[in-house]
Design a protein around this motif. Structure first.
Motif, PDB file in Angstrom:
ATOM      1  N   ILE A  30       0.865  -1.182   0.000  1.00  0.00           N
ATOM      2  CA  ILE A  30       0.000   0.000   0.000  1.00  0.00           C
ATOM      3  C   ILE A  30       0.902   1.231   0.000  1.00  0.00           C
ATOM      4  CG2 ILE A  30      -1.695   1.339   1.303  1.00  0.00           C
ATOM      5  CD1 ILE A  30      -2.766  -1.309   2.403  1.00  0.00           C
ATOM      6  N   ARG A  31       0.701   2.100  -0.949  1.00  0.00           N
ATOM      7  CA  ARG A  31       1.513   3.314  -1.041  1.00  0.00           C
ATOM      8  C   ARG A  31       0.783   4.468  -0.349  1.00  0.00           C
ATOM      9  NH1 ARG A  31       3.758   4.682  -6.769  1.00  0.00           N
ATOM     10  NH2 ARG A  31       5.154   3.013  -6.068  1.00  0.00           N
ATOM     11  N   GLN A  32       1.416   5.076   0.634  1.00  0.00           N
ATOM     12  CA  GLN A  32       0.848   6.239   1.310  1.00  0.00           C
ATOM     13  C   GLN A  32       1.566   7.488   0.820  1.00  0.00           C
ATOM     14  OE1 GLN A  32      -0.147   5.859   5.487  1.00  0.00           O
ATOM     15  NE2 GLN A  32       0.535   7.946   5.885  1.00  0.00           N
ATOM     16  N   TYR A  33       0.780   8.437   0.324  1.00  0.00           N
ATOM     17  CA  TYR A  33       1.344   9.651  -0.256  1.00  0.00           C
ATOM     18  C   TYR A  33       1.590  10.702   0.825  1.00  0.00           C
ATOM     19  CZ  TYR A  33      -0.203   7.571  -4.648  1.00  0.00           C
ATOM     20  OH  TYR A  33      -0.398   6.728  -5.710  1.00  0.00           O
ATOM     21  N   HIS A  34       2.612  11.514   0.595  1.00  0.00           N
ATOM     22  CA  HIS A  34       2.976  12.558   1.550  1.00  0.00           C
ATOM     23  C   HIS A  34       2.385  13.911   1.196  1.00  0.00           C
ATOM     24  CE1 HIS A  34       6.766   9.908   2.350  1.00  0.00           C
ATOM     25  NE2 HIS A  34       5.703   9.454   2.968  1.00  0.00           N
ATOM     26  N   THR A  35       1.877  14.042  -0.021  1.00  0.00           N
ATOM     27  CA  THR A  35       1.214  15.284  -0.437  1.00  0.00           C
ATOM     28  C   THR A  35      -0.185  14.948  -0.951  1.00  0.00           C
ATOM     29  OG1 THR A  35       2.131  15.147  -2.679  1.00  0.00           O
ATOM     30  CG2 THR A  35       3.373  16.418  -1.041  1.00  0.00           C
ATOM     31  N   ALA A  36      -1.077  15.922  -0.875  1.00  0.00           N
ATOM     32  CA  ALA A  36      -2.452  15.743  -1.358  1.00  0.00           C
ATOM     33  C   ALA A  36      -2.534  16.216  -2.806  1.00  0.00           C
ATOM     34  CB  ALA A  36      -3.424  16.512  -0.480  1.00  0.00           C
ATOM     35  N   ASP A  37      -2.368  15.282  -3.739  1.00  0.00           N
ATOM     36  CA  ASP A  37      -2.526  15.569  -5.163  1.00  0.00           C
ATOM     37  C   ASP A  37      -3.938  15.124  -5.544  1.00  0.00           C
ATOM     38  OD1 ASP A  37       0.088  16.442  -5.247  1.00  0.00           O
ATOM     39  OD2 ASP A  37       0.877  14.484  -5.849  1.00  0.00           O
ATOM     40  N   ILE A  38      -4.853  16.073  -5.610  1.00  0.00           N
ATOM     41  CA  ILE A  38      -6.275  15.743  -5.706  1.00  0.00           C
ATOM     42  C   ILE A  38      -6.754  15.825  -7.154  1.00  0.00           C
ATOM     43  CG2 ILE A  38      -8.589  16.414  -4.973  1.00  0.00           C
ATOM     44  CD1 ILE A  38      -7.457  17.299  -2.350  1.00  0.00           C
ATOM     45  N   SER A  39      -7.318  14.725  -7.630  1.00  0.00           N
ATOM     46  CA  SER A  39      -7.900  14.660  -8.973  1.00  0.00           C
ATOM     47  C   SER A  39      -9.318  15.228  -8.926  1.00  0.00           C
ATOM     48  CB  SER A  39      -7.932  13.211  -9.469  1.00  0.00           C
ATOM     49  OG  SER A  39      -6.647  12.620  -9.428  1.00  0.00           O
ATOM     50  N   ILE A  40      -9.631  16.121  -9.846  1.00  0.00           N
ATOM     51  CA  ILE A  40     -10.953  16.745  -9.916  1.00  0.00           C
ATOM     52  C   ILE A  40     -11.662  16.230 -11.164  1.00  0.00           C
ATOM     53  CG2 ILE A  40     -12.248  18.897  -9.991  1.00  0.00           C
ATOM     54  CD1 ILE A  40     -10.625  18.576  -7.446  1.00  0.00           C
ATOM     55  N   ALA A  41     -12.798  15.563 -10.987  1.00  0.00           N
ATOM     56  CA  ALA A  41     -13.535  15.019 -12.128  1.00  0.00           C
ATOM     57  C   ALA A  41     -14.108  16.151 -12.972  1.00  0.00           C
ATOM     58  CB  ALA A  41     -14.652  14.109 -11.639  1.00  0.00           C
ATOM     59  N   VAL A  42     -13.812  16.121 -14.284  1.00  0.00           N
ATOM     60  CA  VAL A  42     -14.278  17.144 -15.229  1.00  0.00           C
ATOM     61  C   VAL A  42     -14.991  16.447 -16.383  1.00  0.00           C
ATOM     62  CG1 VAL A  42     -13.601  18.973 -16.823  1.00  0.00           C
ATOM     63  CG2 VAL A  42     -12.413  18.729 -14.631  1.00  0.00           C
ATOM     64  N   ALA A  43     -16.219  16.869 -16.656  1.00  0.00           N
ATOM     65  CA  ALA A  43     -16.968  16.313 -17.784  1.00  0.00           C
ATOM     66  C   ALA A  43     -16.537  17.019 -19.058  1.00  0.00           C
ATOM     67  CB  ALA A  43     -18.462  16.484 -17.558  1.00  0.00           C
ATOM     68  N   THR A  44     -16.197  16.231 -20.095  1.00  0.00           N
ATOM     69  CA  THR A  44     -15.816  16.769 -21.399  1.00  0.00           C
ATOM     70  C   THR A  44     -16.746  16.190 -22.459  1.00  0.00           C
ATOM     71  OG1 THR A  44     -14.287  15.007 -22.060  1.00  0.00           O
ATOM     72  CG2 THR A  44     -13.436  16.701 -20.554  1.00  0.00           C
ATOM     73  N   PRO A  45     -16.750  16.731 -23.670  1.00  0.00           N
ATOM     74  CA  PRO A  45     -17.626  16.195 -24.717  1.00  0.00           C
ATOM     75  C   PRO A  45     -17.379  14.726 -25.020  1.00  0.00           C
ATOM     76  CG  PRO A  45     -16.806  18.363 -25.334  1.00  0.00           C
ATOM     77  CD  PRO A  45     -16.067  17.969 -24.097  1.00  0.00           C
ATOM     78  N   THR A  46     -16.173  14.221 -24.753  1.00  0.00           N
ATOM     79  CA  THR A  46     -15.857  12.830 -25.068  1.00  0.00           C
ATOM     80  C   THR A  46     -15.846  11.910 -23.861  1.00  0.00           C
ATOM     81  OG1 THR A  46     -13.492  13.382 -24.942  1.00  0.00           O
ATOM     82  CG2 THR A  46     -14.529  13.425 -27.127  1.00  0.00           C
ATOM     83  N   GLY A  47     -16.060  12.448 -22.667  1.00  0.00           N
ATOM     84  CA  GLY A  47     -16.072  11.599 -21.485  1.00  0.00           C
ATOM     85  C   GLY A  47     -15.454  12.286 -20.282  1.00  0.00           C
ATOM     86  N   LEU A  48     -15.402  11.559 -19.185  1.00  0.00           N
ATOM     87  CA  LEU A  48     -14.901  12.104 -17.931  1.00  0.00           C
ATOM     88  C   LEU A  48     -13.384  11.990 -17.861  1.00  0.00           C
ATOM     89  CD1 LEU A  48     -16.212  13.214 -15.254  1.00  0.00           C
ATOM     90  CD2 LEU A  48     -15.777  10.949 -14.304  1.00  0.00           C
ATOM     91  N   ILE A  49     -12.746  13.039 -17.344  1.00  0.00           N
ATOM     92  CA  ILE A  49     -11.306  13.020 -17.143  1.00  0.00           C
ATOM     93  C   ILE A  49     -11.022  13.687 -15.804  1.00  0.00           C
ATOM     94  CG2 ILE A  49     -10.875  15.215 -18.310  1.00  0.00           C
ATOM     95  CD1 ILE A  49      -8.299  13.955 -19.456  1.00  0.00           C
ATOM     96  N   THR A  50      -9.917  13.289 -15.160  1.00  0.00           N
ATOM     97  CA  THR A  50      -9.635  13.778 -13.809  1.00  0.00           C
ATOM     98  C   THR A  50      -8.267  14.468 -13.749  1.00  0.00           C
ATOM     99  OG1 THR A  50      -8.822  11.558 -13.252  1.00  0.00           O
ATOM    100  CG2 THR A  50     -11.082  12.085 -12.644  1.00  0.00           C
ATOM    101  N   PRO A  51      -8.180  15.738 -14.159  1.00  0.00           N
ATOM    102  CA  PRO A  51      -6.917  16.472 -14.012  1.00  0.00           C
ATOM    103  C   PRO A  51      -6.568  16.637 -12.540  1.00  0.00           C
ATOM    104  CG  PRO A  51      -8.690  17.949 -14.680  1.00  0.00           C
ATOM    105  CD  PRO A  51      -9.229  16.570 -14.778  1.00  0.00           C
ATOM    106  N   ILE A  52      -5.276  16.772 -12.253  1.00  0.00           N
ATOM    107  CA  ILE A  52      -4.778  16.735 -10.882  1.00  0.00           C
ATOM    108  C   ILE A  52      -4.339  18.121 -10.423  1.00  0.00           C
ATOM    109  CG2 ILE A  52      -3.095  15.670  -9.334  1.00  0.00           C
ATOM    110  CD1 ILE A  52      -2.820  13.450 -11.503  1.00  0.00           C
ATOM    111  N   VAL A  53      -4.898  18.568  -9.305  1.00  0.00           N
ATOM    112  CA  VAL A  53      -4.424  19.769  -8.622  1.00  0.00           C
ATOM    113  C   VAL A  53      -3.388  19.293  -7.611  1.00  0.00           C
ATOM    114  CG1 VAL A  53      -5.052  21.784  -7.266  1.00  0.00           C
ATOM    115  CG2 VAL A  53      -6.684  20.840  -8.913  1.00  0.00           C
ATOM    116  N   LYS A  54      -2.133  19.596  -7.867  1.00  0.00           N
ATOM    117  CA  LYS A  54      -1.052  19.017  -7.075  1.00  0.00           C
ATOM    118  C   LYS A  54      -0.753  19.847  -5.827  1.00  0.00           C
ATOM    119  CE  LYS A  54       1.018  16.699 -11.041  1.00  0.00           C
ATOM    120  NZ  LYS A  54       2.216  16.468 -11.869  1.00  0.00           N
ATOM    121  N   ASN A  55      -0.346  19.121  -4.783  1.00  0.00           N
ATOM    122  CA  ASN A  55       0.071  19.722  -3.510  1.00  0.00           C
ATOM    123  C   ASN A  55      -0.962  20.731  -3.012  1.00  0.00           C
ATOM    124  OD1 ASN A  55       1.677  20.195  -1.269  1.00  0.00           O
ATOM    125  ND2 ASN A  55       2.945  21.729  -2.303  1.00  0.00           N
ATOM    126  N   VAL A  56      -2.209  20.283  -2.908  1.00  0.00           N
ATOM    127  CA  VAL A  56      -3.289  21.170  -2.468  1.00  0.00           C
ATOM    128  C   VAL A  56      -3.024  21.689  -1.055  1.00  0.00           C
ATOM    129  CG1 VAL A  56      -5.756  21.330  -1.995  1.00  0.00           C
ATOM    130  CG2 VAL A  56      -4.946  20.017  -3.966  1.00  0.00           C
TER     131      VAL A  56
END
Length: 498
Positions: A353-379
């Protein structure tokens, strides 16, 4: 005498964040003195990510006969998540386009164009392309049988021949009377053309090496006239049999005027379907919901946005860009909770199990071709203004299909917010290997008990949040603890300022 130009190497994996021009070299063209077919270069379908096996061609920026310089964009490639540019590394000329714009499911390392240098005799481009059609198709990294089994909608003749390139001594293709177990050998281009035109490969006699079906066989194919002959030889129906004939032909009429549209599945949609099906089937999901009072967040957001409008000096666009959304507060609160309950900021990798030291949070975004989750790093290390600006930029480029792989691959936690659509509650599917995803509903007014109020109740703005957690990583008590930390952060947003 100088070496010939080179383009991005088609088979080399792309490191995250690199442009297509940084792949490496497709191959050096041989030194030559006279212009000839051998002076031309084959341009193969590039791999835009380490896992890419096929892709689509969005547009060709250069047409046959056009010259280009180093750094010019030759074409745009559609991957499962984004549309990416392919640049030239040296000067040259587009001799021939083999695979037209709009083509889908083009295998990596298959021929898509022929290139030359200015002054070359490009008349040999057609011969070079035809020669490439007769060559064995490039082997894929994954086992063909496994890949085809995941796509049952593909035509049988296409799936049964997918392993042809790995066969050391291929049999000649069979006629339509052959058994269904016989393999049919065809070039990738011929197979694609046959699928587009609805031509059954089993009815074609290949003219290529060892009976391989090539493009010319598809172009020269003429459908059998047997059905028409049978129709002509059938006796004319009597008046009494008119109703029976009409009933027999009815399905054809309905089929030709059916009230539906079949849309081909995009590469992005295929990946979404595969990953979410795998997640739902293999990950032991469980769900924990909690109500959050949002009154303080809404008041604080209003104060921030009013200050942004004043600092914008009447510039509406600047003021809009600087405004904070409720989602920005939610993202920050999630990072605070991940810091307090780090067991949720983790991923499952089978043996560890990998435990991360920073909160890199993926935000679900709806696009015309489907869902994608760009990452807001080190929130956790950024303020609300930075989080807001980063989220807006990522979401805009996600909808345009312009994200780089490193901007959507990875992440330690995901948030899916459907509150703006009026949804008050839903559950989300975990994005593996992450341990959890947070589903956010809309905020609505409710009456809550308040003994300090003389009426015994008060009106509050309530938002419901639901976490979907992987029980292999996050125990129920841990998820409950995380949700409590998330609720406390949002109900006391001033801690964001500390």
């Amino acid at each position: 005498m100088s070496s010939r130009f080179a383009l991005a190497r088609a088979a080399a994996p792309l490191r995250n964040g690199l442009r297509s021009s940084q792949f490496g070299r497709l191959g050096q063209r041989s030194f030559h003195v006279s212009s000839s077919q051998n002076a031309l270069s084959k341009f193969l379908m590039p791999a835009m990510s380490p896992t890419m096996t096929e892709g689509g061609i969005a547009t060709w920026k250069k047409q046959p006969g056009d010259t280009f310089s180093a750094g010019d964009v030759l074409l745009e490639i559609e991957t499962d998540k984004a549309t990416m540019d392919v640049e030239a590394q040296d000067d040259g000329i587009m001799a021939k386009i083999v695979v037209d714009a709009g083509a889908k499911n083009v295998p990596v390392n298959s021929l898509i164009a022929v290139l030359g240098e200015e002054g070359d005799d490009i008349s040999g481009a057609d011969a070079l392309a035809k020669e490439a059609e007769s060559e064995p198709a490039p082997a894929k990294e994954e086992a063909p049988e496994k890949k085809e089994s995941e796509q049952p909608s593909e035509p049988k003749e296409a799936s049964s021949s997918s392993s042809a390139p790995q066969t050391s001594a291929p049999e000649p293709s069979t006629s339509s009377s052959s058994s269904s177990s016989d393999r049919i050998f065809a070039s990738p281009l011929a197979r694609r053309l046959a699928q587009d035109k609805g031509i059954p490969l089993a009815q074609i006699k290949g003219s290529g090496p060892n009976g391989r079906i090539v493009k010319a066989d598809i172009d020269n194919y003429k459908p059998s006239q047997q059905p028409a002959a049978e129709a002509q030889s059938a006796p004319a129906p009597s008046a009494g049999g008119a109703k029976q004939e009409l009933a027999t032909s009815a399905p054809k009429a309905v089929e030709s005027s059916a009230s539906y549209t079949d849309t081909p599945v995009s590469n992005m949609r295929k990946v979404i379907a595969s990953r979410l099906t795998e997640s739902k089937q293999q990950l032991p999901h469980y769900y924990v919901s909690i109500d959050v009072e949002m009154d303080k967040v809404l008041r604080l957001r209003q104060l921030f946005n009013e200050a942004a409008e004043r600092s914008a000096g009447g510039d509406a666009a600047k003021a809009k860009e600087a405004k904070l959304s409720v989602g920005d507060f939610i993202t920050k609160a999630a990072a605070v909770a991940l810091q307090q309950v780090p067991d949720v900021n983790a991923a499952w990798y089978g043996d560890f199990i990998r435990q991360y030291h920073t909160a890199d949070i993926s935000i679900a975004v709806a696009t015309p071709t489907g869902l994608i989750t760009p990452i807001v790093k080190n929130v956790g290390g950024n303020g609300l203004a930075t989080i807001s600006a980063t989220t807006k930029s990522l979401a805009a480029r996600a909808r345009q299909g312009k994200l780089q792989p490193n901007e959507y691959q990875g992440g330690s936690f995901t948030i899916s917010n459907m509150g703006m659509f009026g949804i008050t509650h839903f559950t989300a599917i975990i994005n593996p290997p992450q341990s959890a995803i947070l589903a956010i509903g809309g905020t609505e007014p409710r009456l809550v008990i308040d003994e300090s109020d003389e009426r015994g109740f008060r009106k509050a703005m309530i938002m419901q949040a639901t976490i979907s957690a992987d029980h292999r990583i996050v125990d129920g008590a841990t998820a409950a603890k995380w949700m409590k930390a998330f609720k406390d952060a949002l109900e006391n947003p001033m801690i964001f300022m500390l």
